[in-house]
Design a protein around this motif. Structure first.
Motif, short mmCIF file in Angstrom:
data_model
loop_
_atom_site.label_atom_id
_atom_site.label_comp_id
_atom_site.label_asym_id
_atom_site.label_seq_id
_atom_site.Cartn_x
_atom_site.Cartn_y
_atom_site.Cartn_z
N VAL A 114 1.44 16.53 -3.97
CA VAL A 114 1.47 16.96 -3.15
C VAL A 114 2.45 18.66 -4.55
CG1 VAL A 114 3.79 18.22 -1.98
CG2 VAL A 114 2.31 16.39 -1.32
N SER A 115 2.84 17.99 -5.29
CA SER A 115 3.64 18.71 -6.35
C SER A 115 2.35 19.00 -7.27
CB SER A 115 4.57 17.28 -7.22
OG SER A 115 5.51 17.01 -7.19
N SER A 116 1.24 18.73 -7.90
CA SER A 116 0.07 19.10 -8.07
C SER A 116 -0.31 20.43 -7.26
CB SER A 116 -0.88 18.73 -8.43
OG SER A 116 -1.12 18.39 -7.95
N LEU A 117 0.03 20.46 -6.02
CA LEU A 117 -0.61 21.68 -5.12
C LEU A 117 0.66 22.73 -5.11
CD1 LEU A 117 -2.04 19.90 -1.75
CD2 LEU A 117 -2.69 21.27 -3.38
N SER A 118 1.65 22.38 -5.04
CA SER A 118 2.69 23.47 -5.16
C SER A 118 3.01 24.09 -6.64
CB SER A 118 4.15 22.51 -5.49
OG SER A 118 4.57 21.80 -5.79
N TYR A 119 2.84 23.13 -7.63
CA TYR A 119 2.52 24.37 -9.16
C TYR A 119 1.18 25.05 -8.97
CZ TYR A 119 1.09 24.70 -13.72
OH TYR A 119 1.26 25.23 -15.28
N LEU A 120 -0.06 24.73 -8.24
CA LEU A 120 -1.01 25.58 -7.84
C LEU A 120 -0.52 26.69 -7.45
CD1 LEU A 120 -4.20 23.08 -7.45
CD2 LEU A 120 -3.29 24.43 -9.65
N ILE A 121 0.09 26.22 -6.82
CA ILE A 121 0.64 27.53 -4.76
C ILE A 121 1.49 28.60 -6.48
CG2 ILE A 121 1.45 28.33 -3.10
CD1 ILE A 121 -0.24 25.56 -1.75
N GLN A 122 2.49 27.97 -6.42
CA GLN A 122 3.65 28.68 -6.97
C GLN A 122 4.22 29.11 -8.17
OE1 GLN A 122 7.45 26.29 -5.97
NE2 GLN A 122 7.12 27.00 -3.90
N ILE B 250 0.81 -0.93 -0.20
CA ILE B 250 -0.39 -0.02 0.22
C ILE B 250 0.77 1.23 0.00
CG2 ILE B 250 -1.81 1.62 1.65
CD1 ILE B 250 -2.67 -1.23 2.20
N LEU B 251 1.82 1.53 0.80
CA LEU B 251 3.11 2.00 1.05
C LEU B 251 3.61 2.35 -0.57
CD1 LEU B 251 4.92 2.53 4.08
CD2 LEU B 251 3.50 3.99 3.43
N LEU B 252 3.99 1.43 -1.01
CA LEU B 252 4.96 1.56 -2.85
C LEU B 252 3.35 2.33 -3.81
CD1 LEU B 252 6.66 0.25 -4.37
CD2 LEU B 252 5.86 -1.86 -4.76
N PHE B 253 2.30 1.91 -3.85
CA PHE B 253 1.57 2.41 -4.74
C PHE B 253 1.27 4.23 -3.92
CE2 PHE B 253 1.36 -1.60 -5.70
CZ PHE B 253 1.61 -1.58 -7.11
N GLY B 254 0.62 4.20 -2.34
CA GLY B 254 -0.17 5.46 -2.49
C GLY B 254 1.10 6.16 -2.10
N LEU B 255 2.29 5.91 -1.66
CA LEU B 255 3.16 7.16 -1.63
C LEU B 255 3.55 7.96 -2.70
CD1 LEU B 255 6.08 6.94 1.57
CD2 LEU B 255 3.94 7.83 1.85
N PRO B 256 3.93 7.60 -3.36
CA PRO B 256 3.70 8.43 -5.03
C PRO B 256 2.96 9.07 -5.40
CG PRO B 256 4.83 5.61 -5.59
CD PRO B 256 4.36 6.19 -4.14
N THR C 94 10.19 17.69 -7.23
CA THR C 94 10.79 16.65 -5.59
C THR C 94 10.28 16.33 -4.78
OG1 THR C 94 12.27 18.66 -6.38
CG2 THR C 94 12.51 17.70 -4.08
N PRO C 95 8.62 16.67 -4.90
CA PRO C 95 8.54 15.68 -3.59
C PRO C 95 7.24 14.71 -4.04
CG PRO C 95 7.50 18.13 -4.11
CD PRO C 95 8.36 17.61 -4.90
#
Length: 145
Positions: free
Chosen positions: A34-42, A22-28, A48-49
């Motif tokens: 998180v990467s898409s949220l950083s794209y929306l904010i910045q 579950i970690l192997l599929f859930g963490l990516p 990198t995340p």
């Protein structure tokens, strides 16, 4: 008081491997979020995340399949952190609900000298029990509507 969620401190080999998968599929997937949220904010895309989360997932997956002790430690650490976060969020949300909603309404009603719409206070009345004076026979229970 809010109780802390119980953590399984002695997971078996099957549950450790299931958790690692579950970690192997859930963490990516979490890394992509998180990467898409950083794209929306910045306004600039940073993967990198995603790479960090993928690295953690692969490392946890490999360690869980190599060593049962390492998998157990990862399992306990992950669930301890998630239970702590869950406890804090529950406490914060309940506190916010009380201090942001209930307390201002109660103070406003107190300042406006409003009483609860549910019952009116009568100090001379010994009880708020309402007697039903209507006589009912047994056949009325079969005709409910």
């Amino acid at each position: 008081m809010i109780t802390f969620r119980e953590i399984d401190t002695h997971p078996d080999k099957r549950s450790i491997r299931k958790f690692a998968t579950i970690l192997l599929f859930g963490l990516p997937i979490s890394g992509l979020v998180v990467s898409s949220l950083s794209y929306l904010i910045q306004g600039s895309l940073s993967l990198t995340p995603f790479y960090v989360f993928c690295g953690i997932a692969i490392l946890a997956f490999a360690l869980s399949f190599i060593s049962k002790k390492a998998g157990r430690a990862i399992h306990i650490a992950w669930h301890s952190v998630s239970a702590s976060i869950e406890w804090c969020l529950s406490l914060v949300s309940l506190s916010l609900m009380y201090y942001a909603v209930l307390l201002p309404v109660a103070l406003l009603m107190k300042c406006l000298r409003r009483r609860s719409p549910l019952t009116s206070l009568d100090r001379d009345q010994p009880s708020y029990w309402v007697d039903n004076a209507r006589e009912r026979n047994l056949s009325s229970y079969f005709r409910q509507y």
